[in-house]
Write a protein that holds these residues in place. Sequence first.
Motif, PDB file in Angstrom:
ATOM      1  N   VAL A  18       0.854  -1.183   0.000  1.00  0.00           N
ATOM      2  CA  VAL A  18       0.000   0.000   0.000  1.00  0.00           C
ATOM      3  C   VAL A  18       0.894   1.238   0.000  1.00  0.00           C
ATOM      4  CG1 VAL A  18      -1.737   1.274   1.317  1.00  0.00           C
ATOM      5  CG2 VAL A  18      -1.817  -1.223   1.238  1.00  0.00           C
ATOM      6  N   GLU A  19       0.606   2.170  -0.912  1.00  0.00           N
ATOM      7  CA  GLU A  19       1.453   3.362  -1.031  1.00  0.00           C
ATOM      8  C   GLU A  19       1.461   4.173   0.260  1.00  0.00           C
ATOM      9  OE1 GLU A  19       1.890   7.322  -3.793  1.00  0.00           O
ATOM     10  OE2 GLU A  19       0.899   5.563  -4.596  1.00  0.00           O
ATOM     11  N   ASN A  20       0.290   4.463   0.818  1.00  0.00           N
ATOM     12  CA  ASN A  20       0.238   5.212   2.075  1.00  0.00           C
ATOM     13  C   ASN A  20      -0.324   4.304   3.159  1.00  0.00           C
ATOM     14  OD1 ASN A  20      -0.176   6.976   4.232  1.00  0.00           O
ATOM     15  ND2 ASN A  20      -0.483   8.697   2.853  1.00  0.00           N
ATOM     16  N   TRP A  21       0.556   3.542   3.779  1.00  0.00           N
ATOM     17  CA  TRP A  21       0.150   2.545   4.753  1.00  0.00           C
ATOM     18  C   TRP A  21      -0.452   3.163   6.007  1.00  0.00           C
ATOM     19  CZ3 TRP A  21       2.304   2.214   9.597  1.00  0.00           C
ATOM     20  CH2 TRP A  21       3.485   2.932   9.798  1.00  0.00           C
ATOM     21  N   GLN A  22      -0.037   4.402   6.366  1.00  0.00           N
ATOM     22  CA  GLN A  22      -0.598   5.047   7.556  1.00  0.00           C
ATOM     23  C   GLN A  22      -2.096   5.301   7.376  1.00  0.00           C
ATOM     24  OE1 GLN A  22       2.259   6.166   6.049  1.00  0.00           O
ATOM     25  NE2 GLN A  22       3.786   6.650   7.599  1.00  0.00           N
ATOM     26  N   PRO A  62       9.753  -1.094  -7.743  1.00  0.00           N
ATOM     27  CA  PRO A  62       9.002  -0.504  -6.629  1.00  0.00           C
ATOM     28  C   PRO A  62       7.737  -1.288  -6.272  1.00  0.00           C
ATOM     29  CG  PRO A  62       8.898   0.913  -8.563  1.00  0.00           C
ATOM     30  CD  PRO A  62       9.840  -0.198  -8.885  1.00  0.00           C
ATOM     31  N   LEU A  63       7.320  -2.221  -7.119  1.00  0.00           N
ATOM     32  CA  LEU A  63       6.142  -3.028  -6.806  1.00  0.00           C
ATOM     33  C   LEU A  63       6.489  -4.250  -5.956  1.00  0.00           C
ATOM     34  CD1 LEU A  63       4.346  -2.877 -10.260  1.00  0.00           C
ATOM     35  CD2 LEU A  63       3.933  -1.490  -8.221  1.00  0.00           C
ATOM     36  N   LYS A  64       7.765  -4.432  -5.641  1.00  0.00           N
ATOM     37  CA  LYS A  64       8.197  -5.572  -4.831  1.00  0.00           C
ATOM     38  C   LYS A  64       7.697  -5.489  -3.395  1.00  0.00           C
ATOM     39  CE  LYS A  64      10.637  -8.357  -7.342  1.00  0.00           C
ATOM     40  NZ  LYS A  64      10.251  -9.724  -7.538  1.00  0.00           N
ATOM     41  N   GLY A  65       7.270  -4.330  -2.962  1.00  0.00           N
ATOM     42  CA  GLY A  65       6.774  -4.184  -1.595  1.00  0.00           C
ATOM     43  C   GLY A  65       7.733  -3.369  -0.747  1.00  0.00           C
ATOM     44  N   ASN A  66       7.197  -2.419  -0.048  1.00  0.00           N
ATOM     45  CA  ASN A  66       7.969  -1.555   0.838  1.00  0.00           C
ATOM     46  C   ASN A  66       7.690  -2.011   2.264  1.00  0.00           C
ATOM     47  OD1 ASN A  66       9.421   0.451   1.991  1.00  0.00           O
ATOM     48  ND2 ASN A  66       8.132   2.129   1.293  1.00  0.00           N
TER      49      ASN A  66
END
Length: 138
Positions: A18-22, A62-66
């Motif tokens: 998710v881009e904005n996990w917060q 960048p789609l590998k997961g942050n």
Amino acid sequence: LSSNSFDIVICSRVLQHVENWQIALAEQCRVLKPGGTLLLLLYNRFSVYGFKKLYEHLFIDPLKGNFRNPINIRRELTKNGLIIEYYAGALMAQPELFPNNLSIREERFIRWLEKFGKVAPFKYFGGRQVILAKKSNM
């Protein structure tokens, strides 16, 4: 979805994508009823696996997961009115996920090793984290 509408929310290995996990975590907290349970299963940035995936995320795809930092996850849960009741890190994996041809000795070793996943500081370095939190009744 209405606020305070669910007794339980389960989020299994999603926050790293998710881009904005917060915002996603705050939304999960918002829809929980007071006294409701949030169960998070997520990968840990501080693990060897997490560092590998962080490298891939930053430099390859960048789609590998942050992968998330466990300290920031705890901080966000508290900020959103949740109380952490259970926190454990899986150091390797659950033996149930391994091939069926494990010897009894290998399975016992894995189960023994996983016990460290519930003990600080080891629980913060496991490849996966399991967090169970309750929403405050206030």
